[in-house]
Design a protein around this motif. Structure first.
Motif, short mmCIF file in Angstrom:
data_model
loop_
_atom_site.label_atom_id
_atom_site.label_comp_id
_atom_site.label_asym_id
_atom_site.label_seq_id
_atom_site.Cartn_x
_atom_site.Cartn_y
_atom_site.Cartn_z
N SER A 275 14.27 4.20 1.62
CA SER A 275 13.46 3.32 2.47
C SER A 275 13.89 1.87 2.28
N ALA A 276 14.06 1.47 1.02
CA ALA A 276 14.46 0.09 0.74
C ALA A 276 15.88 -0.18 1.23
N GLU A 277 16.76 0.80 1.09
CA GLU A 277 18.17 0.58 1.42
C GLU A 277 18.45 0.69 2.91
N LEU A 278 17.81 1.64 3.58
CA LEU A 278 18.13 1.92 4.98
C LEU A 278 17.15 1.29 5.97
N ASP A 279 15.88 1.28 5.62
CA ASP A 279 14.88 0.78 6.57
C ASP A 279 14.95 -0.74 6.74
N TRP A 280 15.05 -1.46 5.63
CA TRP A 280 14.89 -2.92 5.71
C TRP A 280 15.92 -3.62 6.60
N PRO A 281 17.21 -3.27 6.53
CA PRO A 281 18.14 -3.93 7.46
C PRO A 281 17.80 -3.67 8.92
N LEU A 282 17.24 -2.49 9.21
CA LEU A 282 16.90 -2.15 10.59
C LEU A 282 15.58 -2.75 11.02
N SER B 263 10.28 -16.36 4.78
CA SER B 263 9.16 -15.59 4.20
C SER B 263 9.14 -14.14 4.65
N ALA B 264 10.31 -13.58 4.96
CA ALA B 264 10.37 -12.19 5.38
C ALA B 264 9.90 -11.26 4.25
N VAL B 265 9.18 -10.23 4.62
CA VAL B 265 8.69 -9.26 3.65
C VAL B 265 9.87 -8.41 3.18
N GLY B 266 10.08 -8.35 1.89
CA GLY B 266 11.19 -7.59 1.32
C GLY B 266 10.73 -6.28 0.71
N PRO B 267 11.67 -5.48 0.22
CA PRO B 267 11.35 -4.18 -0.39
C PRO B 267 11.01 -4.27 -1.88
N ASP B 268 10.52 -5.42 -2.32
CA ASP B 268 10.25 -5.60 -3.74
C ASP B 268 9.24 -4.59 -4.26
N ALA B 269 8.26 -4.24 -3.42
CA ALA B 269 7.24 -3.29 -3.86
C ALA B 269 7.84 -1.93 -4.16
N PHE B 270 8.88 -1.52 -3.41
CA PHE B 270 9.52 -0.24 -3.66
C PHE B 270 10.37 -0.30 -4.94
N THR B 271 10.96 -1.46 -5.22
CA THR B 271 11.70 -1.63 -6.47
C THR B 271 10.76 -1.53 -7.66
N ALA C 66 0.83 -1.21 0.00
CA ALA C 66 0.00 0.00 0.00
C ALA C 66 0.86 1.26 0.00
N GLU C 67 1.95 1.25 0.75
CA GLU C 67 2.84 2.42 0.78
C GLU C 67 3.47 2.66 -0.58
N ALA C 68 3.95 1.59 -1.22
CA ALA C 68 4.58 1.73 -2.53
C ALA C 68 3.56 2.20 -3.58
N GLU C 69 2.36 1.67 -3.53
CA GLU C 69 1.34 2.08 -4.50
C GLU C 69 0.93 3.54 -4.28
N THR C 70 0.89 3.97 -3.03
CA THR C 70 0.55 5.37 -2.76
C THR C 70 1.63 6.31 -3.27
N LEU C 71 2.89 5.90 -3.13
CA LEU C 71 3.98 6.69 -3.68
C LEU C 71 3.86 6.81 -5.20
N THR C 72 3.48 5.72 -5.84
CA THR C 72 3.29 5.75 -7.29
C THR C 72 2.15 6.69 -7.67
N GLU C 73 1.07 6.64 -6.91
CA GLU C 73 -0.06 7.53 -7.18
C GLU C 73 0.33 9.00 -6.98
N MET C 74 1.17 9.25 -5.98
CA MET C 74 1.63 10.62 -5.76
C MET C 74 2.50 11.08 -6.93
N ALA D 276 2.72 8.81 4.85
CA ALA D 276 3.16 8.95 6.23
C ALA D 276 2.44 7.95 7.14
N HIS D 277 1.14 7.78 6.89
CA HIS D 277 0.37 6.80 7.68
C HIS D 277 0.87 5.39 7.41
N ALA D 278 1.12 5.09 6.13
CA ALA D 278 1.61 3.76 5.78
C ALA D 278 2.97 3.49 6.40
#
Length: 258
Positions: A104-111, A230-238, A72-80, A157-159
């Motif tokens: 977000s994909a590079e810095l958030d996911w490892p943390l 099955s960890a969620v990855g940053p594929d949606a942001f890619t 949802a966050e990635a799709e909202t960014l695309t809509e913006m 921001a909410h996402a």
């Protein structure tokens, strides 16, 4: 993975110690008290399997929810990006959206695997909101698109806050404790008879330990939505970055905005 390694080592150590003690001090199995021990062991097994199944459902739901929130966050960014693309004055905002997605994909996911979030994309999102507010488009269509973009940046921001909550989530300790206690009972109760180990009993001991260790280990590996199996990855942001390229093809960035 560290927890799983510790669990396997501890289980093997317990099994070997128990077999060694019973071999030295055990008595021949005379069947006395076997019925009551079997009943207690079966009861412990039922509790173990019930907790294991419930924990698996909770972990699966957490993974699905986290995947939905990231998507949802990635799709909202695309809509913006679609909203600001037709506005010539918003070319810098396109760059900010791209940078936020990449960071977000590079810095958030490892943390996020540790339940944390990087402050850098958080600041970038605030700057993105401020830049969108300060935008001065020409014409009513541009102003309408700006309002759409402001709505989308609020949704992003909410996402992001939901993603932070997902990263901080995990299986409650009560389930882990219940699995460990019931699993230990399943393993150890047959040993309370003090019977000297035989080949069939050793095989049974190994199977019991393996079942408990595999079950608990599996739950530990899926207990966090951003780590383990099955960890969620940053594929949606890619994918979103690829969508930005397609939008740029339809609405090229004005040369004067570079």
């Amino acid at each position: 993975m560290g927890w799983v390694t510790v669990l396997v080592v501890a289980a093997v150590a317990i099994l070997l110690i128990a077999l060694l003690v019973l071999r030295r001090r055990g008595k021949t199995d005379d069947g006395s008290g076997a019925a009551s021990v079997d009943f207690a062991a079966n009861l412990a097994l039922a509790v173990y399997l019930l907790v294991l199944a419930y924990a698996a459902v909770l972990c699966r739901d957490a993974l699905a929810t986290s995947q939905t929130d990231v998507q949802a966050e990635a799709e909202t960014l695309t809509e913006m990006y679609w909203s600001v693309a037709p506005i010539p004055e918003a070319a810098p905002i396109r760059t900010q959206i791209r940078q936020y997605s990449a960071q977000s994909a590079e810095l958030d996911w490892p943390l996020m695997a540790k339940g944390e979030m990087s402050p850098i994309p958080t600041k970038m999102l605030k700057d993105l909101r401020a830049a969108t507010i300060q935008l001065r488009p020409v014409g009513e269509q541009g102003k309408s698109l700006q309002q759409d973009a402001l709505t989308h940046v609020s949704e992003v921001a909410h996402a992001r806050s939901l993603r932070a909550d997902d990263a901080g989530s995990g299986l409650e300790a009560i389930f882990v404790i219940s699995m460990l206690i019931s699993g230990l009972l399943v393993i150890a109760l047959p040993w309370t008879l003090g019977a000297r180990p035989t080949l069939p009993s050793i095989i049974g001991d190994v199977v019991r330990v393996a079942v408990v260790v595999i079950g608990i280990g599996f739950i530990m590996l899926i207990s966090h939505p951003f780590s383990g199996l099955s960890a969620v990855g940053p594929d949606a942001f890619t994918t979103a970055q690829q969508q930005y390229d397609q939008i740029d093809y339809r609405f090229p960035v004005p040369p004067t905005a570079e």
